[in-house]
Scaffold this active site. Sequence first.
Site, PDB file in Angstrom:
ATOM      1  CG  HIS A  30      -1.940  -1.116   1.152  1.00  0.00           C
ATOM      2  ND1 HIS A  30      -2.371  -1.838   2.253  1.00  0.00           N
ATOM      3  CD2 HIS A  30      -2.601  -1.621   0.072  1.00  0.00           C
ATOM      4  CE1 HIS A  30      -3.273  -2.714   1.843  1.00  0.00           C
ATOM      5  NE2 HIS A  30      -3.426  -2.611   0.536  1.00  0.00           N
ATOM      6  CD  GLU A  33      -0.772   0.730   4.479  1.00  0.00           C
ATOM      7  OE1 GLU A  33      -0.033  -0.265   4.636  1.00  0.00           O
ATOM      8  OE2 GLU A  33      -2.007   0.637   4.368  1.00  0.00           O
ATOM      9  CG  HIS A 127       0.245  -3.674   5.511  1.00  0.00           C
ATOM     10  ND1 HIS A 127      -0.644  -3.399   4.498  1.00  0.00           N
ATOM     11  CD2 HIS A 127       0.784  -4.889   5.231  1.00  0.00           C
ATOM     12  CE1 HIS A 127      -0.653  -4.403   3.636  1.00  0.00           C
ATOM     13  NE2 HIS A 127       0.211  -5.329   4.061  1.00  0.00           N
ATOM     14  CD  GLU A 200      -1.696  -3.174   9.556  1.00  0.00           C
ATOM     15  OE1 GLU A 200      -1.317  -1.995   9.393  1.00  0.00           O
ATOM     16  OE2 GLU A 200      -2.473  -3.759   8.768  1.00  0.00           O
TER      17      GLU A 200
HETATM   18 ZN    ZN Z   1      -1.736  -1.671   4.249  1.00  0.00          ZN
END
Ligand code: ZN
Length: 292
Positions: A30, A33, A127, A200
């Site tokens: 992504h 990010e 992420h 994350e």
């Molecule tokens: Zn992500």
Amino acid sequence: MEFHTQVSAGPAQQNPEKVKKLVVLTARVHPGESPASFICQGVIDFLVSQHPVAQTLRDHVIFKIVPMLNPDGVYLGNYRCSLMGFDLNRHWQEPSPWAHPTLHAVKQLIVQLSQDPVGLEFYIDVHAHSTMMNGFMYGNVFEEEERVQRQAVFPRLLCQNAPDFSFSNTSFNRDVVKAGTGRRFLGGLLDDTSYCYTLEVSFYSYMAAGSTSPVPYTEDTYMKLGRNVARTFLDYYRHNNFIDDNKLQISNHINSMEVLSQGRQGNGNGNGRTSGSERRAERKNQSITGEY
Ligand SMILES: [Zn+2]
């Protein structure tokens, strides 16, 4: 196109017979990010450093790192999609070589690695999260309790090493909407001795131990989390006796490591080990709002 980074050096290179473990790390599927890139940078900086923990890891573990899965999206300044408008992290099941070329290539590499006798043991996709605090992980759900417990070992160890990583925010799920993610797809593809996680990290802050106010993340603290992720592999492989303490010339050093707050401008030996009194404040009662 050789866009993955293999970190592997040291005496084991002269001894190809030596059994090694294999770890695959990807980031920035992504494009918005950007904290994921700093974490990835921290991992790489640590693994290629002369730190004795890094040297020991290189002797026992092959790290395949893809720092940017969505380079065209990053170039364009997209938040989530590729040049062609795809959320690549929903296309792991059947990536197309023309519509999702990076994903297709990386999936082929991982499938090939999974058939390698060395054995792919870890896949971690990095992420950043726009609503949660701290660093935390998503993992998969399994029927066998023993496998569930094994899967929890790495995040528990990381929680001991990183003051900003929260085990209580870590969760395991099998949401239908996540079926096309790297973590979910590879969790089904790889055998039951492999572990797949999404790592994350908050876009904004974490709660430090003993503090009631959030600490804003910086580029340096993101990289520090990356260094802590890297060095947790040593704890993991010592925990399961793959790396024998007797072979470590550095065990005393490992146990005496202290938090190094400097970032890349430091001496390259950063490790971020915390003392027992510095365990992070767990953020309880926070709802998991989803994987970005
Ligand atoms: Zn992500």
